[in-house]
Write an enzyme that holds these catalytic residues in place. Structure first.
Site, PDB file in Angstrom:
ATOM      1  N   ARG A 162      44.695  48.505  39.516  1.00 14.61           N
ATOM      2  CA  ARG A 162      45.555  48.303  40.684  1.00 14.61           C
ATOM      3  C   ARG A 162      45.321  49.435  41.675  1.00 14.61           C
ATOM      4  O   ARG A 162      45.073  50.589  41.295  1.00 14.61           O
ATOM      5  CB  ARG A 162      47.039  48.274  40.287  1.00 14.61           C
ATOM      6  CG  ARG A 162      47.462  47.010  39.566  1.00 14.61           C
ATOM      7  CD  ARG A 162      47.455  45.805  40.500  1.00 14.61           C
ATOM      8  NE  ARG A 162      47.918  44.589  39.839  1.00 14.61           N
ATOM      9  CZ  ARG A 162      47.113  43.704  39.276  1.00 14.61           C
ATOM     10  NH1 ARG A 162      45.799  43.929  39.262  1.00 14.61           N
ATOM     11  NH2 ARG A 162      47.597  42.600  38.731  1.00 14.61           N
ATOM     12  N   HIS A 170      38.583  42.686  45.299  1.00 18.39           N
ATOM     13  CA  HIS A 170      39.459  42.268  44.201  1.00 18.39           C
ATOM     14  C   HIS A 170      38.942  40.996  43.541  1.00 18.39           C
ATOM     15  O   HIS A 170      39.667  39.990  43.408  1.00 18.39           O
ATOM     16  CB  HIS A 170      40.893  42.066  44.715  1.00 18.39           C
ATOM     17  CG  HIS A 170      41.922  42.195  43.625  1.00 18.39           C
ATOM     18  ND1 HIS A 170      43.198  42.652  43.863  1.00 18.39           N
ATOM     19  CD2 HIS A 170      41.876  41.939  42.290  1.00 18.39           C
ATOM     20  CE1 HIS A 170      43.888  42.656  42.733  1.00 18.39           C
ATOM     21  NE2 HIS A 170      43.103  42.230  41.761  1.00 18.39           N
TER      22      HIS A 170
END
Length: 309
Positions: free
Chosen positions: A224, A272
């Site tokens: 993250r 991502h």
């Protein structure tokens, strides 16, 4: 007894298609379309509006649309009786291992350097280390981290792991707890972050952590964006303590056009995409959890709110 899908900014039509293909008579709604909220007992979520689930009086379970659940747990208004589950999927795990291994090998063989050299037509071979000479440290030895560690070990890299509690993993030396964190960092030529995002792990990739790595260490973050203190990374690259970084996750996504990571010569940016849930392969466990909830059973892959994963 119905299901709602809540995923702001994402196309959820593949999920609708997969669920309806398996169970055509399923009562399924997509937020923010009109829906009978009192009938909904199960929600599929990714990035829901905070506080919205207070308006679903009979909701029993929220399932993440992926492996991460921090986007759900950050909502303080989810009723205590609502259980939270996450997806565990072999394809998701394998994709993460493949992608991470590609980043490691890209770094070890300096492919990023050669791509830049190609653009300037510069012929400059570099010396490289062989796998057996390199130690990779994996932060987070859960489902994803364990498979990443195993995959890297299988190609001859020395691999260590760091977890919150003691674990056994064949071919991998696992350090446990804060008391062994410094020893874990001291040998990591490449540091991979696969930790869940919790209050304890937020900002863990900071200057203090980086300075405990060997000089010239390389960072890979596929967990993250909130794990990384961005200014500290830039400083450590500027001083030369870190040799570079591959980043797939960011505090703000999409990464703003003005962000310094885009133009930095020693930072590789990917959007991502390390591991993306495939609705076709995950739909069976979603429906199994839906059935379990209706029958008063605990869902598979139940998340601990106290632990954050």
């Amino acid at each position: 007894m119905s299901i709602t899908i809540v995923s702001q900014g994402r196309d959820v039509s593949p999920w609708v298609k997969a669920l309806k293909k398996k169970r055509p008579d399923l009562e399924l709604y997509v937020f923010p379309d009109d829906q009978p909220r009192e009938e909904i007992t199960f929600a599929l979520s990714w990035g829901h509006p905070l506080g919205m689930f207070r308006e679903y009086p009979n909701l029993k379970c929220i399932s993440s649309l992926g492996a991460g659940v921090d986007h759900i747990l950050k909502d303080p208004d989810i009723p205590e009786q609502v259980q939270i589950a996450r997806i565990k999927d072999e394809n998701l795990t394998s994709d993460m291992a493949n992608f991470t291994m590609a980043l490691v090998l890209n770094h070890l063989r300096d492919l990023h350097h050669y791509k830049a050299a190609e653009e300037t037509q510069t012929w400059k071979p570099l010396r490289y280390k062989r796998n057996a000479e390199v130690t990779v440290g994996v932060m987070g030895i859960g489902t994803l981290g364990s498979e990443v560690a195993r995959r890297l070990s299988s190609i001859g890299l020395r691999v260590t792991g760091w977890a919150s509690s003691a674990k056994q993993l064949e071919g991998v030396g696992v350090y446990a707890g804060q008391g062994e964190f410094d020893a874990f960092l001291a040998t990591a030529d490449i540091l991979i972050c696969l930790l869940p995002l919790t209050p304890d792990t937020t900002d863990i990739l900071n200057k203090e952590t980086f300075l405990k790595l060997p000089k010239g260490a390389f960072l890979i973050n596929v967990a993250r964006g909130e794990h990384l203190v961005e200014e500290d990374l830039l400083e450590m690259l500027e001083t030369g303590h870190l040799s570079g970084a591959s980043l797939d996750v960011f505090r703000e996504e999409p990464l703003p056009e003005s962000h310094p990571f885009w133009a930095h010569p020693r930072i590789n940016v990917t959007p991502h995409i390390a591991s993306v849930t495939n609705p076709e392969s995950a739909v069976d466990q979603i429906l199994e959890n839906y059935d379990r909830i209706q029958n008063g059973q605990q869902p598979l892959n139940l998340v601990s709110r106290a632990k954050g994963y």
